[in-house]
Scaffold this motif. Structure first.
Motif, PDB file in Angstrom:
ATOM      1  N   LEU A  12       0.834  -1.207   0.000  1.00 34.12           N
ATOM      2  CA  LEU A  12       0.000   0.000   0.000  1.00 34.12           C
ATOM      3  C   LEU A  12       0.868   1.256   0.000  1.00 34.12           C
ATOM      4  CD1 LEU A  12      -2.796  -1.104   2.503  1.00 34.12           C
ATOM      5  CD2 LEU A  12      -2.868  -1.064  -0.005  1.00 34.12           C
ATOM      6  N   ALA A  13       1.960   1.219   0.758  1.00 34.82           N
ATOM      7  CA  ALA A  13       2.850   2.380   0.791  1.00 34.82           C
ATOM      8  C   ALA A  13       3.450   2.600  -0.597  1.00 34.82           C
ATOM      9  CB  ALA A  13       3.949   2.174   1.817  1.00 34.82           C
ATOM     10  N   GLY A  14       3.803   1.506  -1.273  1.00 32.42           N
ATOM     11  CA  GLY A  14       4.364   1.610  -2.624  1.00 32.42           C
ATOM     12  C   GLY A  14       3.369   2.258  -3.585  1.00 32.42           C
ATOM     13  N   ILE A  15       2.095   1.837  -3.486  1.00 31.81           N
ATOM     14  CA  ILE A  15       1.072   2.417  -4.366  1.00 31.81           C
ATOM     15  C   ILE A  15       0.934   3.911  -4.072  1.00 31.81           C
ATOM     16  CG2 ILE A  15      -1.400   2.409  -4.940  1.00 31.81           C
ATOM     17  CD1 ILE A  15      -1.453  -0.574  -4.404  1.00 31.81           C
ATOM     18  N   ALA A  16       0.830   4.237  -2.777  1.00 35.17           N
ATOM     19  CA  ALA A  16       0.600   5.634  -2.408  1.00 35.17           C
ATOM     20  C   ALA A  16       1.784   6.512  -2.824  1.00 35.17           C
ATOM     21  CB  ALA A  16       0.368   5.735  -0.901  1.00 35.17           C
ATOM     22  N   VAL A  17       2.982   6.084  -2.474  1.00 36.26           N
ATOM     23  CA  VAL A  17       4.172   6.894  -2.782  1.00 36.26           C
ATOM     24  C   VAL A  17       4.339   7.031  -4.302  1.00 36.26           C
ATOM     25  CG1 VAL A  17       6.693   6.936  -2.626  1.00 36.26           C
ATOM     26  CG2 VAL A  17       5.337   6.368  -0.609  1.00 36.26           C
ATOM     27  N   GLY A  18       4.165   5.922  -5.015  1.00 36.21           N
ATOM     28  CA  GLY A  18       4.304   5.950  -6.474  1.00 36.21           C
ATOM     29  C   GLY A  18       3.335   6.942  -7.107  1.00 36.21           C
ATOM     30  N   PHE A  19       2.077   6.865  -6.671  1.00 40.67           N
ATOM     31  CA  PHE A  19       1.045   7.750  -7.203  1.00 40.67           C
ATOM     32  C   PHE A  19       1.353   9.219  -6.936  1.00 40.67           C
ATOM     33  CE2 PHE A  19      -2.822   5.051  -7.988  1.00 40.67           C
ATOM     34  CZ  PHE A  19      -3.103   5.658  -9.197  1.00 40.67           C
ATOM     35  N   LEU A  20       1.640   9.500  -5.651  1.00 38.92           N
ATOM     36  CA  LEU A  20       1.851  10.893  -5.259  1.00 38.92           C
ATOM     37  C   LEU A  20       3.032  11.497  -6.010  1.00 38.92           C
ATOM     38  CD1 LEU A  20       1.153  10.700  -1.430  1.00 38.92           C
ATOM     39  CD2 LEU A  20      -0.273  11.694  -3.243  1.00 38.92           C
ATOM     40  N   LEU A  21       4.129  10.735  -6.088  1.00 38.81           N
ATOM     41  CA  LEU A  21       5.309  11.268  -6.784  1.00 38.81           C
ATOM     42  C   LEU A  21       5.004  11.454  -8.266  1.00 38.81           C
ATOM     43  CD1 LEU A  21       8.201   9.276  -5.104  1.00 38.81           C
ATOM     44  CD2 LEU A  21       7.738  11.726  -4.926  1.00 38.81           C
ATOM     45  N   ASN A  22       4.269  10.509  -8.839  1.00 39.58           N
ATOM     46  CA  ASN A  22       3.934  10.590 -10.261  1.00 39.58           C
ATOM     47  C   ASN A  22       3.159  11.870 -10.560  1.00 39.58           C
ATOM     48  OD1 ASN A  22       2.074  10.098 -12.644  1.00 39.58           O
ATOM     49  ND2 ASN A  22       3.455   8.354 -12.824  1.00 39.58           N
ATOM     50  N   ILE A  23       2.231  12.208  -9.653  1.00 38.41           N
ATOM     51  CA  ILE A  23       1.394  13.386  -9.899  1.00 38.41           C
ATOM     52  C   ILE A  23       2.124  14.674  -9.532  1.00 38.41           C
ATOM     53  CG2 ILE A  23      -0.786  14.523  -9.297  1.00 38.41           C
ATOM     54  CD1 ILE A  23      -1.865  11.709  -8.683  1.00 38.41           C
ATOM     55  N   PHE A  24       2.752  14.685  -8.338  1.00 34.56           N
ATOM     56  CA  PHE A  24       3.253  15.965  -7.837  1.00 34.56           C
ATOM     57  C   PHE A  24       4.724  16.243  -8.125  1.00 34.56           C
ATOM     58  CE2 PHE A  24      -0.407  15.054  -5.062  1.00 34.56           C
ATOM     59  CZ  PHE A  24      -1.180  16.129  -5.470  1.00 34.56           C
ATOM     60  N   SER A  25       5.535  15.191  -8.244  1.00 34.72           N
ATOM     61  CA  SER A  25       6.948  15.499  -8.410  1.00 34.72           C
ATOM     62  C   SER A  25       7.687  14.442  -9.233  1.00 34.72           C
ATOM     63  CB  SER A  25       7.586  15.657  -7.028  1.00 34.72           C
ATOM     64  OG  SER A  25       8.907  16.053  -7.196  1.00 34.72           O
ATOM     65  N   PRO A  26       7.446  14.443 -10.544  1.00 32.58           N
ATOM     66  CA  PRO A  26       8.084  13.428 -11.394  1.00 32.58           C
ATOM     67  C   PRO A  26       9.611  13.457 -11.301  1.00 32.58           C
ATOM     68  CG  PRO A  26       6.419  14.644 -12.613  1.00 32.58           C
ATOM     69  CD  PRO A  26       6.566  15.331 -11.302  1.00 32.58           C
ATOM     70  N   ASP A  27      10.191  14.658 -11.066  1.00 31.37           N
ATOM     71  CA  ASP A  27      11.659  14.714 -10.997  1.00 31.37           C
ATOM     72  C   ASP A  27      12.186  14.008  -9.764  1.00 31.37           C
ATOM     73  OD1 ASP A  27      11.969  15.985 -13.331  1.00 31.37           O
ATOM     74  OD2 ASP A  27      11.808  18.006 -12.457  1.00 31.37           O
ATOM     75  N   LEU A  28      11.522  14.290  -8.638  1.00 34.06           N
ATOM     76  CA  LEU A  28      11.913  13.621  -7.399  1.00 34.06           C
ATOM     77  C   LEU A  28      11.726  12.111  -7.578  1.00 34.06           C
ATOM     78  CD1 LEU A  28      12.792  13.816  -4.480  1.00 34.06           C
ATOM     79  CD2 LEU A  28      10.400  14.064  -3.807  1.00 34.06           C
ATOM     80  N   PHE A  29      10.649  11.742  -8.279  1.00 31.71           N
ATOM     81  CA  PHE A  29      10.421  10.306  -8.501  1.00 31.71           C
ATOM     82  C   PHE A  29      11.607   9.677  -9.213  1.00 31.71           C
ATOM     83  CE2 PHE A  29       9.385   6.893 -11.424  1.00 31.71           C
ATOM     84  CZ  PHE A  29       8.998   5.916 -10.518  1.00 31.71           C
TER      85      PHE A  29
END
Ligand code: ASP
Length: 409
Positions: A12-29
């Motif tokens: 669940l943490a992987g899904i949440a972190v992946g999603f949030l980074l994808n939307i808000f900060s692709p560079d940080l991702f």
């Protein structure tokens, strides 16, 4: 804390972190993916892949040595293969029926003008069957050729059974080797929560979610068909054929499903799926060690579903009406195509190219579904390995019934 709960938290943490980074900060991702998510995932993948070949080899050899009787072995083999072929046929029919009904390719705009996809060559069915017997068993082990490893292990196991005491030490070696590998599975699984987190965060974070919007209906049909196969087909197979409670089946196999989902590989999931089947579902080692590795290679129901839906989808996009004869060809090709290809990420698309060729649909159509296939691969792999486990449970129960009857007779 219980390991299964830790793994779910990782997922669940992987899904949440992946999603949030994808939307808000692709560079940080990108940075986190390079230095954290991918390495975590890769270490975990390597660790479980490291165990696949020895586990399959040791356990099938022992299984065959334990069964000894070639008649019993072929009875189990026939039951397993009949089950595999029929559930795969059911799966693809569900996929075809739902997509003919919902028509995902007739609604929406799909740009086929720059569709470009180079199909990899899939082995022909004849070639696969001929190649089951390895010329060089060490090469088969080194390259992880599952069908050849299974064939060699069956021979070795049969030989151990026939030689009896003479091969007692070899048998002991395999027994201890098997125990050792199972112990290592337990050890490697301690890393699973972190590995799962890394794999999922990386996969979710790197998705182009825009592609999903255009393909929503296709995704919906695939997921619906997978859900039907998972709940209705396996639930009733386990309930009626094995007379077991389907809910405890799903619960017992859950750890393996998560590993299937996060690795997208039936092969890599083998150590965990065999462990879950033997420990939680009480499938005898002899049966689990034969049915599940074979299933990882030749039984891919989730993949068959995707092929059914994708074929109809591509036909609709290219305005090609599939005739009944073509639909039958699709069923047959999809069932046969799955036999020779290993359960590794993305192999479903290679199989799909074979199916499309069989009914003369443009293989470039695969380009349309390519962008979203990574995520669907995760789901269908979980279904693939659940189908193998359901088969192991059913064969185990049917053998249980046979045994007392044979002893009495
Ligand atoms: N990844 C799937 C598996 O290993 C195969 C596929 O559908 O691509 O079972």
């Amino acid at each position: 804390m219980n390991l299964a709960i830790k793994i779910i938290i990782g997922l669940l943490a992987g899904i949440a972190v992946g999603f949030l980074l994808n939307i808000f900060s692709p560079d940080l991702f990108k940075n986190l993916d390079t230095y954290l998510f991918s390495p975590l995932g890769k270490i975990f993948l390597n660790l479980i892949n490291m165990l696949v070949v020895p586990i399959v080899f040791f356990s099938i050899t022992l299984g065959a040595a334990g069964i000894g009787d070639p008649k019993k072995l072929s009875r189990i083999g026939i039951k397993t293969i009949v089950y595999f072929l029929s559930t795969t046929a059911v799966a693809i029919i569900i996929g075809l029926a739902l997509s003919l009904l919902i028509q995902p390719g007739n609604i929406g705009e799909f740009n086929t003008s720059n569709a470009d996809y180079q199909a990899e060559k899939a082995p022909s069915i004849g070639e696969t069957l001929l190649n089951i017997f390895p010329k060089n068993p060490i090469e088969a082990l080194a390259t992880g050729n599952m069908l050849q490893i299974i064939a060699f292990a069956l021979f070795v196991g049969f030989g151990i059974a026939m030689l009896g005491e003479k091969a007692g030490m070899v048998k002991k070696l395999f027994e201890q080797g098997n125990d050792l590998m199972m112990y290592l599975v337990g050890l490697v699984m301690k890393f699973a929560p972190y590995g799962t987190f890394g794999l999922i965060a990386s996969a979710i974070g790197s998705q182009g979610w825009d592609a999903f919007k255009a393909m929503l209906l296709y995704v919906f049909v695939v997921v619906l068909a997978l859900a039907i196969q998972f709940t209705v087909v396996y639930g009733s197979a386990v309930g009626f054929l094995a007379k077991r409670n389907p809910l405890s089946f799903y619960k017992g196999f859950f750890p393996a499903m998560i590993i299937g989902f996060s690795t997208s590989s039936s092969n890599a999931s083998l150590p965990v799926s065999m462990n879950s089947a033997q420990k939680n579902l009480k499938v005898p080692e002899q049966i689990s060690s034969f049915v599940q590795p074979l299933g990882a290679t030749i039984n891919m129901d989730g993949t068959a579903i995707m092929q059914g839906v994708a074929t109809v989808f591509i036909a609709q996009v290219y305005s090609h009406n599939l005739t009944i004869a073509e639909l039958l060809t699709v069923v047959l090709t999809a069932v046969l195509a799955s036999i020779g290809t290993a359960g590794v990420p993305g192999v479903g698309l290679i199989l799909l190219a074979m199916v499309l060729n069989s009914v003369n649909l443009p293989v470039e159509g695969i380009a349309l579904i390519l962008g979203i296939d990574r995520i669907l691969d995760m789901l269908r792999t979980a279904v693939n390995i659940t189908g193998d486990a359901a088969c192991a449970v059913i064969v185990a129960e049917s053998e249980k019934k046979k045994e007392p009857a044979q002893k009495a007779g």
